[in-house]
Write a protein that holds these residues in place. Structure first.
Motif, PDB file in Angstrom:
ATOM      1  N   GLY A 351       0.824  -1.202   0.000  1.00 42.23           N
ATOM      2  CA  GLY A 351       0.000   0.000   0.000  1.00 42.23           C
ATOM      3  C   GLY A 351       0.854   1.246   0.000  1.00 42.23           C
ATOM      4  O   GLY A 351       1.927   1.276  -0.607  1.00 42.23           O
ATOM      5  N   HIS A 352       0.389   2.275   0.701  1.00 36.47           N
ATOM      6  CA  HIS A 352       1.146   3.522   0.750  1.00 36.47           C
ATOM      7  C   HIS A 352       0.800   4.294   2.010  1.00 36.47           C
ATOM      8  O   HIS A 352      -0.323   4.214   2.517  1.00 36.47           O
ATOM      9  CB  HIS A 352       0.864   4.394  -0.470  1.00 36.47           C
ATOM     10  N   ALA A 353       1.779   5.042   2.486  1.00 33.33           N
ATOM     11  CA  ALA A 353       1.598   5.930   3.631  1.00 33.33           C
ATOM     12  C   ALA A 353       1.581   7.370   3.170  1.00 33.33           C
ATOM     13  O   ALA A 353       2.015   7.695   2.058  1.00 33.33           O
ATOM     14  CB  ALA A 353       2.729   5.718   4.637  1.00 33.33           C
ATOM     15  N   GLY A 354       1.074   8.247   4.035  1.00 28.62           N
ATOM     16  CA  GLY A 354       1.054   9.666   3.730  1.00 28.62           C
ATOM     17  C   GLY A 354       1.406  10.497   4.946  1.00 28.62           C
ATOM     18  O   GLY A 354       1.107  10.111   6.081  1.00 28.62           O
ATOM     19  N   GLU A 355       2.024  11.641   4.711  1.00 29.41           N
ATOM     20  CA  GLU A 355       2.374  12.559   5.787  1.00 29.41           C
ATOM     21  C   GLU A 355       2.395  13.984   5.258  1.00 29.41           C
ATOM     22  O   GLU A 355       3.113  14.282   4.291  1.00 29.41           O
ATOM     23  CB  GLU A 355       3.754  12.233   6.365  1.00 29.41           C
ATOM     24  N   ALA A 356       1.605  14.856   5.845  1.00 35.56           N
ATOM     25  CA  ALA A 356       1.622  16.272   5.490  1.00 35.56           C
ATOM     26  C   ALA A 356       0.707  17.042   6.428  1.00 35.56           C
ATOM     27  O   ALA A 356      -0.328  16.519   6.858  1.00 35.56           O
ATOM     28  CB  ALA A 356       1.165  16.499   4.050  1.00 35.56           C
ATOM     29  N   TYR A 357       1.077  18.281   6.733  1.00 39.50           N
ATOM     30  CA  TYR A 357       0.218  19.182   7.507  1.00 39.50           C
ATOM     31  C   TYR A 357      -0.263  18.555   8.815  1.00 39.50           C
ATOM     32  O   TYR A 357      -1.422  18.721   9.217  1.00 39.50           O
ATOM     33  CB  TYR A 357      -0.983  19.631   6.667  1.00 39.50           C
TER      34      TYR A 357
END
Length: 410
Positions: A351-357
């Motif tokens: 899958g995929h991870a996300g990081e922001a704000y």
């Protein structure tokens, strides 16, 4: 860990008694504003929970249907759109992208080596982020950014097959999609992926419904200061990065000129429930709820590793990236120097991870057991750091443990 125990207790009524979650090294949870998690299989959701506030300033409680900017999980959804076009012969993953854009796209230090969609989607095209120039304002030119030698790795060309995670890859992908179809990227993704799956999501808001805009999850600092999407029912005055003079006339859009406008690298707004449907599409090998979006071969091509860390062939971001396909990571790699096992179980998640704000998000499936998890946590501060044994943060690891507990019931 308190929030995970609450989630498991809430799910017990529908899923039966669940195993005791694994204890963490640090039982104190990080500060947060909102968090949502859904466990699912190909047939449907197995349970979910939303806690906290979509907009804390007005005490609007979070639900599983509230859309949030999921950061780099967006890349996986873009890959699905690319594969849709590739399966119809509109795109070719191994053709030089300059053939579509109408100008050479090359690393100036390696002008004979071609840049392809496969290289861009797998972060092996030798592009690199430079002063966040992947966020190009309206009226700006992707071509000018690509012409800057600082946008490229001077020591390795595409043929080196070296991994370097770079957001800039995805504005190039989006520009190719636009040139190949003549359609604006956000509308193209709506038509090709989100609408067929009945997901009320969008890139940078223009194609979301009014109801979705009204439910937008505000991203704030731990102290409550606005970071992103404090909309309160009103669409943003400018859904893209405004022109240098402050204007925001989207009629200036030209296919392929600026693929960054609708943030293909991280601008997808989607709910936890919508993310779960994307995960169920992957588990269903291209089909979900009777809708076939991709062939099983297309899904397999997205998931297949293109790059594996061998100790010196790429930057792993502290051991976080060790195996990567077409906008998907594979966990856990087990190679020396890798810290990409979120739960300590050595199970293979894709899958995929996300990081922001101040947000952490993720969409992951365990194909061997036929289960997956979608999650996001907002309002995180710098204290939400990685654990001693993993590059994943505490907030992410807790969401994974929900999936592990549910998977143990199979």
């Amino acid at each position: 860990m308190r929030w995970l125990v609450v989630i498991l207790a809430g799910l017990a009524a529908t899923c039966g008694a669940l195993p005791r979650p694994v204890a963490t090294e640090d039982p104190a949870p990080p500060a947060w504003t909102a968090r949502a998690a859904i466990a699912f299989d190909a047939a449907g959701e197995r349970g979910g929970r939303a806690e906290g506030f979509a907009d804390a300033a007005v005490n609007r409680v979070l639900t599983l249907d509230d859309p949030v900017r999921v950061a780099s999980v967006s890349k996986l959804v873009v890959a699905i759109g690319v594969m849709r076009l590739a399966e119809r012969g509109i795109l070719d993953l191994d053709r030089p992208v300059g053939d579509w854009l109408g100008y050479p796209v090359v690393n100036p230090a390696y002008p004979a080596q071609v840049v392809t969609l496969r290289g861009l989607l797998s972060h092996t095209a030798s592009l690199r982020d430079h002063d966040d120039r992947y966020a190009i304002p309206l009226g700006g030119s992707l071509r000018s950014v690509l012409a800057d030698p600082a946008s490229w790795d001077p020591g390795h060309g595409p043929a080196a097959h070296r991994f370097a995670y770079a957001n800039l890859n995805f504005p190039v992908v989006a520009a190719v999609m636009e040139k190949a179809t003549g359609e604006r990227f956000d509308r193209l993704m709506q038509r090709e992926v989100l609408a067929p799956l009945s997901i009320d999501g969008c890139f940078n808001w223009p194609t979301c419904s009014d109801a979705a805009v009204a439910r937008a999850v505000a991203l704030t600092t731990p102290e409550g200061a606005e970071r992103k999407d404090l909309l309160r029912g009103a669409r943003p005055a400018c859904p893209v990065q405004a022109a240098g003079d402050g204007s925001c006339d989207l009629a200036r859009w030209t296919a392929g000129e600026n693929g960054s406008l609708f943030a293909p690298q991280g601008g997808l707004r989607i709910s936890a429930r919508g993310l779960a449907k994307i995960g169920r599409l992957l588990l269903g090998r291209g089909t979900v709820d009777g809708v076939r979006l991709l062939s099983p071969a297309g899904i397999a091509a997205i998931e297949a590793p293109v790059w594996r860390f061998d100790g010196g062939n790429g930057a792993t971001d502290g051991g976080f990236f060790c195996t990567y396909g077409l906008a998907v990571q594979t966990l856990a790699s087990r190679q020396a120097g890798c810290r990409d096992d979120a739960t300590g179980t050595a199970r293979r998640w894709v899958g995929h991870a996300g990081e922001a704000y101040g947000l952490r998000s993720g969409l992951w499936i365990d194909r061997a057991r036929g289960v997956g998890v979608a999650y996001f946590v907002t309002g995180l501060g710098p204290d939400d750091g990685p654990g001693a044994e993993t590059a994943f943060t505490r907030a992410e690891a807790e969401a994974f443990r929900l999936a592990e507990s549910l998977a143990a019931r199979r």
